[in-house]
Design an enzyme around this catalytic site. Structure first.
Site, PDB file in Angstrom:
ATOM      1  N   LYS A 108       6.208  -1.030  -0.694  1.00 52.98           N
ATOM      2  CA  LYS A 108       6.062   0.228  -0.858  1.00 52.98           C
ATOM      3  C   LYS A 108       5.907   0.510  -2.272  1.00 52.98           C
ATOM      4  O   LYS A 108       6.653   0.765  -2.138  1.00 52.98           O
ATOM      5  CB  LYS A 108       5.764   1.575   0.091  1.00 52.98           C
ATOM      6  CG  LYS A 108       4.760   2.494  -0.633  1.00 52.98           C
ATOM      7  CD  LYS A 108       4.982   3.916   0.194  1.00 52.98           C
ATOM      8  CE  LYS A 108       4.007   5.060  -0.222  1.00 52.98           C
ATOM      9  NZ  LYS A 108       2.410   4.707  -0.647  1.00 52.98           N
TER      10      LYS A 108
ATOM     11  N   TYR B 103       8.384   3.431  -4.005  1.00 54.48           N
ATOM     12  CA  TYR B 103       8.444   4.728  -3.878  1.00 54.48           C
ATOM     13  C   TYR B 103       7.696   5.874  -2.289  1.00 54.48           C
ATOM     14  O   TYR B 103       7.881   4.961  -1.759  1.00 54.48           O
ATOM     15  CB  TYR B 103       7.282   5.051  -5.071  1.00 54.48           C
ATOM     16  CG  TYR B 103       5.671   5.067  -3.918  1.00 54.48           C
ATOM     17  CD1 TYR B 103       4.908   5.958  -4.003  1.00 54.48           C
ATOM     18  CD2 TYR B 103       5.473   3.991  -4.180  1.00 54.48           C
ATOM     19  CE1 TYR B 103       3.435   5.826  -4.098  1.00 54.48           C
ATOM     20  CE2 TYR B 103       3.847   3.328  -4.104  1.00 54.48           C
ATOM     21  CZ  TYR B 103       2.625   4.464  -4.433  1.00 54.48           C
ATOM     22  OH  TYR B 103       1.902   3.641  -3.635  1.00 54.48           O
TER      23      TYR B 103
ATOM     24  N   GLU C 228      -7.135  -3.513   3.839  1.00 56.29           N
ATOM     25  CA  GLU C 228      -7.407  -2.206   3.469  1.00 56.29           C
ATOM     26  C   GLU C 228      -8.057  -1.774   2.451  1.00 56.29           C
ATOM     27  O   GLU C 228      -8.302  -2.358   1.458  1.00 56.29           O
ATOM     28  CB  GLU C 228      -5.279  -1.579   3.797  1.00 56.29           C
ATOM     29  CG  GLU C 228      -5.016  -1.976   2.399  1.00 56.29           C
ATOM     30  CD  GLU C 228      -3.406  -1.362   2.376  1.00 56.29           C
ATOM     31  OE1 GLU C 228      -3.000  -0.958   3.160  1.00 56.29           O
ATOM     32  OE2 GLU C 228      -2.496  -2.666   1.976  1.00 56.29           O
TER      33      GLU C 228
ATOM     34  N   LEU D 199       0.150  -2.161   3.703  1.00 55.55           N
ATOM     35  CA  LEU D 199       0.813  -1.494   4.035  1.00 55.55           C
ATOM     36  C   LEU D 199       0.761  -0.831   5.866  1.00 55.55           C
ATOM     37  O   LEU D 199      -0.450  -0.775   5.683  1.00 55.55           O
ATOM     38  CB  LEU D 199       1.303  -0.239   2.870  1.00 55.55           C
ATOM     39  CG  LEU D 199       1.950   0.559   2.845  1.00 55.55           C
ATOM     40  CD1 LEU D 199       3.171  -0.200   2.203  1.00 55.55           C
ATOM     41  CD2 LEU D 199       1.841   1.890   2.074  1.00 55.55           C
TER      42      LEU D 199
END
Length: 281
Positions: A147, A31, A179, A204
């Site tokens: 992702k 996505y 993260e 990411l």
């Protein structure tokens, strides 16, 4: 709300996919989330570049050109009168008509779903007050650079943060921060260096992260991309997170301990303002 599902613009009540869709059965899907400001798509090309990379890493067919996806996004902005908010795109490996771990025949068409969400981006109060976060163990799979829609670990982290009465969570692996639960994380050291985790399979490659680092370089700020501990984050001068949904949120507290003076830092606020001004051009 008008959505897009496999070639059709449909009301959300009629937007459905099969129970055999692999996105539902296996989270076999990727996505992207694109910010909309003043009815305009922000960093669309970079989002599409990351979408293509995610598809390549999963051997997932993307049978749409960037121009075709751009047209769909623009239609959804118009149909939903979306001035400020987000557009979510989800692409799955499709519906093979049965449940099987093996990839379906390549003749099976992927499922493409795109929908909008109104949201306060520019004037969100969290940007002015800052947010509080807690740390939690990073239990995600080993390809966080892709992702995918497999977001259960992120959901658990956000729920844990909610249970602790704070806004969000930071993932920690081997004592080092990777993260945020749905964001990239930065600290500002006492000598005004910006530190963030370097790109790898463990985080990411955020599109907003990329933009903020570019603006920081234009401002001739020193950037270090390497791992750091919770203690380094807590004792930092500033901390902030970046994402398409937040742009830049200052972080004022980690695990109950205030960061700096316990209020949004000047550098985080400055970078947020620079980004917003760039989007307005």
């Amino acid at each position: 709300m008008i959505t897009y599902v496999n070639g059709q613009f449909l009301s959300k009540e009629h937007a459905v996919v099969s129970i055999f869709d692999r996105g539902f059965l296996f989270a076999d899907a990727v996505y992207e989330v694109t910010t909309i400001i003043n009815g305009r798509l922000i960093d669309f090309k970079n989002h599409m570049a990351r979408l293509r990379r995610s598809c390549n890493e999963l051997q997932l067919l993307l049978p749409f050109t960037e121009d075709e996806l751009l047209t769909i996004h623009q239609h959804l902005i118009e149909k939903n009168d979306l001035n400020e908010g987000l557009i979510y795109l989800q692409l799955t490996r499709g519906n093979a008509g049965h449940r099987d771990f093996l990839f379906p025949n390549k003749t099976i068409e992927p499922t493409l779903v795109i929908f909008t969400q109104h949201a306060s981006i520019i004037e969100n109060p969290k940007a002015k007050t800052g947010i509080k976060v807690v740390t939690c163990e990073d239990i995600r799979w080993q390809r966080c650079d892709i992702k995918t829609v497999a977001l259960l670990a992120a959901s658990l982290a956000k729920q844990y943060a909610y249970s602790q009465g704070v806004d969000d969570a930071l993932f920690v692996k081997d004592g080092l921060i990777t993260e945020g639960s749905s964001s990239n994380f930065f600290i500002v050291t006492s000598d005004n260096k910006i530190k963030t985790r370097g790109l790898s399979h463990e985080i990411l490659s955020g599109i907003t992260r990329q933009a903020i680092l570019a603006f920081a370089k234009e401002q001739q700020l020193i950037i270090e991309e390497n791992a750091f501990s919770i203690e380094e984050a807590i004792t930092a001068k500033e901390a902030f997170m970046t994402s398409a949904t937040s742009l830049v949120y200052p972080i004022v507290e980690i695990d109950g301990q205030k960061i700096g003076e316990g209020k949004p830092g000047l550098l985080a606020s400055r970078l947020r303002n620079i980004y917003i001004q760039a989007m307005s051009v």
